[in-house]
Design an enzyme around this catalytic site. Structure first.
Site, PDB file in Angstrom:
ATOM      1  N   ASP A 150     -37.625  47.949  33.594  1.00  0.00           N
ATOM      2  CA  ASP A 150     -37.256  47.506  32.253  1.00  0.00           C
ATOM      3  C   ASP A 150     -38.092  46.353  31.729  1.00  0.00           C
ATOM      4  O   ASP A 150     -38.118  46.099  30.530  1.00  0.00           O
ATOM      5  CB  ASP A 150     -35.769  47.156  32.201  1.00  0.00           C
ATOM      6  CG  ASP A 150     -34.903  48.413  32.080  1.00  0.00           C
ATOM      7  OD1 ASP A 150     -35.419  49.457  31.658  1.00  0.00           O
ATOM      8  OD2 ASP A 150     -33.709  48.330  32.409  1.00  0.00           O
ATOM      9  N   TYR A 195     -28.483  51.489  28.138  1.00  0.00           N
ATOM     10  CA  TYR A 195     -27.692  50.704  29.093  1.00  0.00           C
ATOM     11  C   TYR A 195     -27.547  49.265  28.654  1.00  0.00           C
ATOM     12  O   TYR A 195     -28.452  48.701  28.048  1.00  0.00           O
ATOM     13  CB  TYR A 195     -28.362  50.728  30.476  1.00  0.00           C
ATOM     14  CG  TYR A 195     -27.568  51.531  31.471  1.00  0.00           C
ATOM     15  CD1 TYR A 195     -26.279  51.147  31.832  1.00  0.00           C
ATOM     16  CD2 TYR A 195     -28.084  52.685  32.034  1.00  0.00           C
ATOM     17  CE1 TYR A 195     -25.538  51.888  32.728  1.00  0.00           C
ATOM     18  CE2 TYR A 195     -27.345  53.436  32.933  1.00  0.00           C
ATOM     19  CZ  TYR A 195     -26.072  53.034  33.272  1.00  0.00           C
ATOM     20  OH  TYR A 195     -25.346  53.766  34.157  1.00  0.00           O
TER      21      TYR A 195
HETATM   22 CU   LIG Z   1     -25.898  53.777  36.009  1.00  0.00          CU
END
Ligand SMILES: [Cu+2]
Ligand SMILES: [Ca+2]
Ligand SMILES: [Ca+2]
Ligand SMILES: [Ca+2]
Ligand SMILES: [Ca+2]
Ligand SMILES: [Cu+2]
Lengths: 744, 744
Positions: free
Chosen positions: A352, A440
């Site tokens: 990320d 997320y």
């Molecule tokens: Cu997950």
């Protein structure tokens, strides 16, 4: 509103870790733009072949200089304030990414190569950028979208060229784990809330190698579970009915519901029957902490925090009772390794930081993401999205929390030991940030307890990624909707803890619990007896300190100062306790694993170096062929770590096998991962004994049957309040949504 | 004060698990006392040789009968209400402990041997009792205290015969791990707050075998690090200067302090500088749950709770959305295994049920042990301490808590995916109790989340045990005060979870995360690729289901119903997630380990039987030669567990190496152990989607640069309140301390 100033120190604290403010950033930008040899253009003019600044942040001073100032007599000159600029320099030969340090601030006069960056950074392994996304999207539009328009509409009832019934896309990098080139697998999704739950199974591989956009090409396509080499091949075979055809339609709301499954609207059985507020927290006497200049004071604690554009949240110079416990405690990397039967899932091994982790923290909602009484702090970030620095409101919050759990308590209720009840609620200060990586949401908490303990906590929530449901994906996941399956994946988080226990000269020692099997002359018939004991195990070198968790050999991990002994001649120290370690089961040195070598170990302790400032980098998405930051090299030289400045590198993780209840969002319950730093023979007794928050009840009886004399001792702390402290005024958000969202 | 009744169901719920009330207990006592063949005397007349009732509690109905009622049409007759009485029957030949079931209630007419108790219980392995402590104390007084008075005063500046400068004592059982007889090592401590921190090193072994008190004797004594065979030998050698002499004095307050180190008074650096209240929680609209007849309703949850005299807190019939998730979720045992160089530490392998765990829960302090807004529930316990049942106030508390953490959230802030922020705070209902085992306090929480998840959490606090400091104890612990060392020890907790997933016919399956190493024809140059996958692993028999945690083989543990498939044909189930497993490293079948065989495994899944109702018993302190409850026998017959009524037995634990900060009390930070029960393909989506506690913010912009339209959706839930809900009136405690303490 302002708390009692007597609780806090003088406001003249100078935070050498404070992030660059807007005017400082503008000065650095102006300076860099004026260096003609850099040939920089502004982001709005930038393209693949132009040099430009992709991001910029504070360059944290070298530790030796920082300590000289921090531990000086108050008349020391602070270390030079410097910026670190991330530059794309495709005009160089070969094209590279550069990290330049710009100094001094204010009024920069020089720039130089980041001395902590030892390896050159090939342009191919650069972080994600808008400039390449523009090229990729144009390529998709030109070479794919129009050509497959008919096929998409018939297959999916939606397309990329649309007003409603739209497709959108998301990309996984094909990291150098898989390719020496720079490639992206694009997958197509219904543009619904939320897209990652609604893949249609149409995937496209773009080769983005080189700086000449005209060389970029569509290399492969995946449709209805088959691979094609070109758009033309796919369209021809589709039109000639030579291949099976997909037939999927966008999901609809269930009967009686107004929202599509997977969206974050209320749905299903409503509760409570009558809408009623749940419990809330308030501060009867206002804040007991102060946040100023990214510096926090809270009871016996103080620390600095900052948001790194590249790697996210960082704490510096954490002190308790005026002693430094930690020089640095910081996030390093967030990884997710997915799996799947089709290219997008199989290739999705995501680092990320390639997006700039600090870029992704903003807009936390009062009363939901942090309590209403929290202090919300903005971040100031410069990235390629804008010409000038951007203020992100509510990037960080700080609040005191009553955990409703005693930190300590004992109740005694016998004539022999007395009648008393003494306890202290575990009031904590929490510094929180959340990083949203498209789908997320990662919640990062730093928690400060009154007994000198610190926790780092990580929770995951937000939307899972999913793949179009078909038989072969069943090996990787469970169905979570009519048309999708959510693959197993591994979340991994890297943290750095530069503990300094009473100075920088520290040792790493474990206490290994063992079984002692021995006889004692006075013991029962001379039989042998087995009982617990423990051995002190000093770790002399970095390789001996590279720790792979073993459940069968319980141990305590201590960072100690062997020159600073406690009253009883034991070295003072802190214990590091990891809860949420996770085995990285993929084979070593194969593919992506090569650039996340920190994940092989649950904890490593290395000799600290300014040049080994991070365990990962923004280049880790594409650099596993030759990692820019090669973490394992920190321990490969196997240096002595006895009485050195030590850094602990901690890896948390979780295997996530999603299930229907991960839709719409993964619940945080059950996915807490944490690291605790606990004083161990550091204080002479629990330092929370000084807390006026404690309550002690004594009950004394003069003679049997008589009413007892009861006293409740609160050490002067008021406890009865008649009216609420302020609540957040939510009209502020209605009036100005930029607190939560940056809109065009 | 009473919450909105519309939130709750009708009050006519009949709780078949509700504990016996005072009048029921009195009826049972009257009935038993009238059975002349039992020859019972009342506790105040009891001694070692008399038959008497040591305790009494509800005998929970057999599950088949209970389910018939619970799942009936509402016109079923509830199962007979029965009591279980624990009787000491030394008059029997041989002397035994009996558990008699007395039925029916009200108006008992019969008693019979507890059919769930297969083995006879020899009198020697009985739980601790007042009658034997009276004999032991008399023996100590007569045979030791007076004879060593002079030696103690000179050695320690204190003695047992005292007004001030007193010694007191605590005992460790010499379990059958060590001896076929019933013995106790007594250790002497300064009677200070708190005694276990102030041992003086004078220890006495009492042989308490048989029912004839006159045969009891002092078998050994330990003084100044040497063993002696009799008081006479010790005194003679002491007076003749044949042995080294101890010279210890009671600890004193440090200069400037008014309290002795180790006491729970404020001490050290005070904070905050100005006494100021920390944050508090309140319920703006009152409770959102109801507690009645030991039955709790909370939003979509309901369950029953009770306090077992023998084994502590138990929950029954836990339902979410009217479906039973768990038939029983209960505490089974609390163990601490100490170590040491002298007899008291070496022999201290303690099974807390020998004291009656349910006996030890009372007097939780509002605002400290549970929040002020909690509902405090009394327990009614009958034990030998009294002639009649005793009400223990504040034995259990129930409260709703705002954890200040989102249960789920997502923020979207792009044109592509929309501008919204949707989240739900993790409001939880907590049922808490605390067991105080002389020095240690165990906090047990059951936590109910809005997404159908349940956690069991255990924290330890209170005072550690310590040994007199001298060189050889250094192998077992660190010094925690001038005169004491606190030994390493192992805390172990056993829990039972009788999950019933959509009926009693369930399976235990693991999902084993593995590495797949394969090629795909379309994959990069035909190279092999490694990625995650998982295998379903159905556990067919009890031995295959006996689980020893292995970090290197990550897995999910599921209890599923193979006949109840979800929308996507997957069996509906729950996941069991343990955080706080701990390796029992002592060798199998050696000593005490034989009676805690549950601790070998982190989880076992067995076929449920009424006769296998517990993993341990009140006799486990003394029965390791031949355990009354032999847990490992539950799995030794290796029954089929496919499509059976399953029970999961879970072991939590923690190796505790105490350090200076454990004084005065161990902090709860860092010692949380938990088990979570998480829905897994049980619901079609996260059931918290129905929660009106959620907040959703949408921001829509009509054209670039325009002010956005912002809406905050709260689903009708009020959020602005001007004044506090009620606070606890602490004057209640000052007026009547019996809420906290039972005094003579
Ligand atoms: Cu997950
Ligand atoms: Ca090194
Ligand atoms: Ca260090
Ligand atoms: Ca069995
Ligand atoms: Ca069951
Ligand atoms: Cu302990």
């Amino acid at each position: 509103e302002e708390p009692n100033p007597k609780l806090f120190k003088d406001a003249t604290y100078q935070n050498i870790f404070e992030d660059l403010n807007s005017s400082e950033i503008n000065e650095v930008l102006d300076y860099l733009y004026s260096q003609s040899e850099l040939k920089l253009v502004k982001p709005d003019k930038a393209n693949l072949t132009t040099n430009y600044i992709i991001g910029l942040e504070l360059h944290v001073p070298n530790k030796s200089q920082a300590l000289k100032f921090l531990d000086g007599n108050g008349r020391e000159i602070p270390p030079a304030r410097e910026a670190k600029a991330y530059l794309f320099l495709p005009q160089n030969d070969p094209p590279v990414v550069e990290e330049y340090i710009v100094a001094p601030i204010p009024r920069p006069t020089r720039y130089y190569h980041n001395p902590r960056r030892i390896k050159d950074i090939p342009y191919r392994v650069r972080q994600f950028s808008n400039t390449e996304m523009v090229v990729a999207v144009n390529l998709l539009r030109k070479e794919v979208a129009t050509k497959v328009e008919n096929m998409l509409k018939r297959s999916y009832g939606a397309s990329f060229i649309c007003k409603k019934n739209c497709l959108t896309f998301t990309a996984s990098a094909v990291s150098s784990a898989f390719s020496k080139e720079r490639k992206l697998w694009i997958t197509s999704l219904y543009q619904l809330e939320f897209a990652t739950l609604h893949p249609v199974g149409f995937q496209i591989l773009i080769n983005m190698d080189g700086i000449n956009a005209s060389n970029w090409k569509i290399e492969k396509l995946w449709y209805a579970n088959k691979m094609f080499s070109s758009v033309e091949e796919l369209v021809r075979k589709y039109e000639n009915n030579e291949i099976p055809k997909a037939l999927i339609r966008p999901p609809k709301a269930s009967p009686g519901e107004t929202s599509v499954p997977g969206s974050l609207n209320i749905r299903g059985k409503r509760f409570p029957d009558v809408p009623t507020s749940g419990p809330k927290q308030y501060e009867p006497q206002g804040h007991r902490y102060r946040v100023r200049n990214q510096h926090v004071d809270y009871l016996q604690w103080e620390f600095n925090f900052r948001m790194s554009y590249a790697s996210g949240i960082q704490l510096y110079d954490i002190k308790f009772q005026n002693e430094r416990i930690m020089y640095e405690l910081s996030m390093q990397e967030i990884i997710v390794i997915y799996a799947g039967a089709t290219p997008h899932g199989l290739y999705a091994q995501l680092s990320d930081s390639a997006f700039g982790i600090g870029n992704r923290a903003h807009g936390m909602m009062p009363g939901v993401d942090c309590p209403e009484h929290a202090t919300f702090v903005d971040s100031v970030i410069y990235n390629e999205d804008n010409l000038t620095p951007k203020t992100y409101p509510n990037a960080i919050c700080v609040f005191e929390h009553n955990t409703a759990l005693p930190l300590r308590r004992h109740r005694s209720g016998s004539s022999r030991s007395g009648f008393f009840n003494s306890g202290l609620v575990d009031y904590v200060l929490i510094l929180r940030t959340m990083f949203v990586m498209f789908n997320y949401d990662y919640i990062i908490d730093f928690v400060f307890h009154q007994n000198g303990a610190i926790d780092v906590k990580v929770h995951s929530t937000g939307f899972i990624l999913s793949s179009l449901y078909y038989h072969e994906e069943g090996a990787y996941g469970f169905r979570v909707s009519e048309s999708s399956i959510a693959p197993v994946h591994h979340h991994l988080f890297s943290f750095k803890a530069d503990m300094d226990i009473l100075g920088t000269k520290n040792r790493y020692m474990t206490l290994d619990t063992e079984v002692e099997n021995r006889t004692r002359k006075w013991y029962e018939n001379g039989e042998y007896h087995t009982q617990l004991t423990f051995k002190r195990n000093l770790k002399s070198t970095e390789q001996k300190a590279a720790y792979k968790y073993n459940f069968n050999t319980p141990k305590y991990h201590l960072i100690i100062n062997n020159d600073k002994l406690n009253k009883y001649s034991e070295p003072r120290g802190y214990r590091i306790l990891g809860k949420g370690f996770s085995k990285q089961i993929l084979p070593e040195n194969h593919g992506f694993e090569r650039t996340i070598t920190w994940s092989r170990y649950q904890m490593c302790v290395t000799k600290r170096k300014d040049s080994e400032d991070t365990s990962s980098s923004m280049y880790s998405m594409f650099d596993s062929g030759d990692p820019v930051v090669d973490f394992v090299s920190y321990i490969n030289d196997n240096e002595n770590i006895v009485d050195e400045d030590l850094v602990a590198w901690l890896s948390l993780g979780m295997h996530h096998i999603p299930h229907t209840e991960d839709v719409p969002n993964t619940a945080t319950t059950g996915n807490e991962m944490s690291i605790s730093f606990l004083p161990f023979n550091y204080f002479t007794e629990d330092p929370s004994m000084g807390s006026r928050d404690a309550v002690r009840v004594d009950s004394k009886i003069k003679s049997k049957g008589q009413k007892a004399d009861v006293t409740i001792e609160r050490y002067g702390t008021p406890h009865k309040f008649s009216c609420l402290a302020k609540q957040y005024d939510f009209q502020k958000i209605v009036n100005n949504a930029s607190v939560l969202f940056q809109q065009p």
